[in-house]
Write a protein that holds these residues in place. Structure first.
Motif, mmCIF file in Angstrom:
data_model
loop_
_atom_site.group_PDB
_atom_site.id
_atom_site.type_symbol
_atom_site.label_atom_id
_atom_site.label_comp_id
_atom_site.label_asym_id
_atom_site.label_seq_id
_atom_site.Cartn_x
_atom_site.Cartn_y
_atom_site.Cartn_z
ATOM 1 N N ILE A 177 0.720 -1.020 0.030
ATOM 2 C CA ILE A 177 0.247 -0.240 -0.010
ATOM 3 C C ILE A 177 0.402 1.264 0.444
ATOM 4 C CG2 ILE A 177 -1.858 1.317 1.183
ATOM 5 C CD1 ILE A 177 -2.695 -1.240 2.829
ATOM 6 N N LEU A 178 0.605 2.025 -0.917
ATOM 7 C CA LEU A 178 1.448 3.295 -1.361
ATOM 8 C C LEU A 178 0.403 4.371 -0.767
ATOM 9 C CD1 LEU A 178 3.529 3.059 -4.651
ATOM 10 C CD2 LEU A 178 4.711 2.438 -1.619
ATOM 11 N N TYR A 220 -5.040 -4.131 -11.893
ATOM 12 C CA TYR A 220 -3.404 -3.734 -11.690
ATOM 13 C C TYR A 220 -4.139 -2.685 -9.331
ATOM 14 C CZ TYR A 220 -2.394 -5.766 -16.106
ATOM 15 O OH TYR A 220 -1.770 -6.361 -17.199
ATOM 16 N N ILE A 221 -4.590 -1.777 -10.533
ATOM 17 C CA ILE A 221 -4.755 -0.943 -9.267
ATOM 18 C C ILE A 221 -5.722 -0.310 -8.631
ATOM 19 C CG2 ILE A 221 -4.293 1.554 -8.743
ATOM 20 C CD1 ILE A 221 -2.720 1.577 -11.677
ATOM 21 N N ARG A 222 -5.391 -0.971 -6.774
ATOM 22 C CA ARG A 222 -6.575 -0.812 -5.729
ATOM 23 C C ARG A 222 -6.337 0.245 -4.898
ATOM 24 N NH1 ARG A 222 -10.740 -4.085 -4.260
ATOM 25 N NH2 ARG A 222 -10.410 -5.838 -5.657
ATOM 26 N N ASN A 223 -7.946 1.443 -4.675
ATOM 27 C CA ASN A 223 -7.911 1.960 -3.806
ATOM 28 C C ASN A 223 -8.051 1.377 -2.572
ATOM 29 O OD1 ASN A 223 -7.982 3.990 -2.475
ATOM 30 N ND2 ASN A 223 -9.867 4.789 -3.563
ATOM 31 N N MET A 232 -1.736 -4.289 -7.835
ATOM 32 C CA MET A 232 -2.283 -6.291 -7.028
ATOM 33 C C MET A 232 -1.451 -6.696 -7.425
ATOM 34 S SD MET A 232 -5.776 -4.759 -7.398
ATOM 35 C CE MET A 232 -6.827 -6.763 -6.223
ATOM 36 N N LYS A 233 -0.341 -6.775 -8.720
ATOM 37 C CA LYS A 233 -0.289 -8.064 -9.212
ATOM 38 C C LYS A 233 1.783 -7.631 -9.149
ATOM 39 C CE LYS A 233 -2.888 -9.697 -13.305
ATOM 40 N NZ LYS A 233 -3.160 -10.940 -12.525
ATOM 41 N N GLU A 234 2.010 -9.232 -8.586
ATOM 42 C CA GLU A 234 3.457 -10.088 -8.806
ATOM 43 C C GLU A 234 3.965 -9.161 -9.766
ATOM 44 O OE1 GLU A 234 4.012 -13.895 -7.915
ATOM 45 O OE2 GLU A 234 2.854 -13.725 -5.903
ATOM 46 N N LEU A 235 5.722 -9.263 -9.741
ATOM 47 C CA LEU A 235 6.292 -9.189 -11.083
ATOM 48 C C LEU A 235 6.663 -10.127 -11.279
ATOM 49 C CD1 LEU A 235 8.132 -5.705 -10.229
ATOM 50 C CD2 LEU A 235 6.151 -5.919 -10.838
ATOM 51 N N GLN A 236 7.056 -10.341 -12.413
ATOM 52 C CA GLN A 236 7.279 -11.532 -12.685
ATOM 53 C C GLN A 236 9.254 -11.077 -13.313
ATOM 54 O OE1 GLN A 236 5.531 -12.881 -17.182
ATOM 55 N NE2 GLN A 236 3.872 -12.057 -15.955
#
Length: 237
Positions: A177-178, A220-223, A232-236
């Motif tokens: 969370i940013l 991708y982006i959740r408030n 929300m997603k992991e990086l590959q």
């Protein structure tokens, strides 16, 4: 000085204001390029490839918004950072500026000190960008920070510089969370009171739209209400 002689094109037809911005930019270590018309600016862009464009909206030979939109639609090896200058100060006017492809917005009258802080923030961000990975992949999204290239499912997506900064901030901190302040500092790198209160929300909304990320059921982006936003997603790897 962090500017490292970045080139700043000043497209402003009011001579005294153009001179004032030029003088301040030069004092802060930037290389100013003075233009008074869109025609002058087009020629200077070809000759000098500016890093930043400070653009008035009402110009003698056309609309600054149309000029920005045209500039963003071109294939360019370097995408300049664009700051709009205008006497118009409604939320709608700001949204139109961002939709045309502007990265930032300053309403007249404004403080030259604030404008210089924005230029210095731009310079600091570009120095920091050298440590960014060459390619970042998350889900169906592929991001090349150095080239500001984004594809979703293999289809190219055109983002403004600030939208790319936001995307980079999220993808450097996946599944964390940013807060609003963290995003402002990482994506805009300037203090909150120097950014219009709607800037972050507008840029996130536009980023979601361009990534085809449904705000009601985001991929991708959740408030996170009251806390901020999360990628929300992991990086590959």
């Amino acid at each position: 000085m962090t500017s490292d002689r970045y080139r700043v094109l000043i497209l402003e037809d009011e001579e005294s204001m153009n001179r004032g911005i030029t003088f301040s930019a030069e004092r802060h270590g930037f290389l100013p390029i003075q233009c008074y018309t869109i025609k002058d600016a087009e020629k200077s862009i070809e000759e000098h490839a500016p890093d930043v464009i400070i653009c008035d909206i009402n110009l003698p030979d056309g609309s600054g918004l149309d000029f920005i939109s045209s500039l963003r639609s071109r294939c360019m090896s370097r995408r300049p950072y664009i700051i709009c200058l205008t006497a118009l100060d409604t939320e709608t006017d700001h949204v139109l500026g961002y939709e045309a492809g502007a990265d930032d917005y300053i309403s007249k009258p404004f403080s030259l000190s604030v404008l210089m802080l924005k230029l210095e923030a731009f310079a600091r961000r570009n120095v920091k960008q050298d440590a960014t990975p060459k390619v970042i992949v998350s889900g169906n999204l592929r991001f090349v920070p150095d080239k500001m290239e984004v594809t979703v499912d293999g289809t190219a997506v055109q983002l403004t510089r600030n939208e790319c900064r936001l995307l980079g901030a999220f993808m450097r901190n996946p599944q964390q969370i940013l807060s609003r302040d963290q995003l402002l500092m990482q994506a805009f790198d300037i203090y909150e009171n120097f950014v219009d209160e709607n800037t972050l929300a507008v840029n996130i909304s536009r980023l979601r739209e361009k990534l085809c990320d449904n705000a009601q059921n985001p991929e991708y982006i959740r408030n996170i209400r009251g806390l901020g936003y999360i990628w929300m997603k992991e990086l590959q790897q």
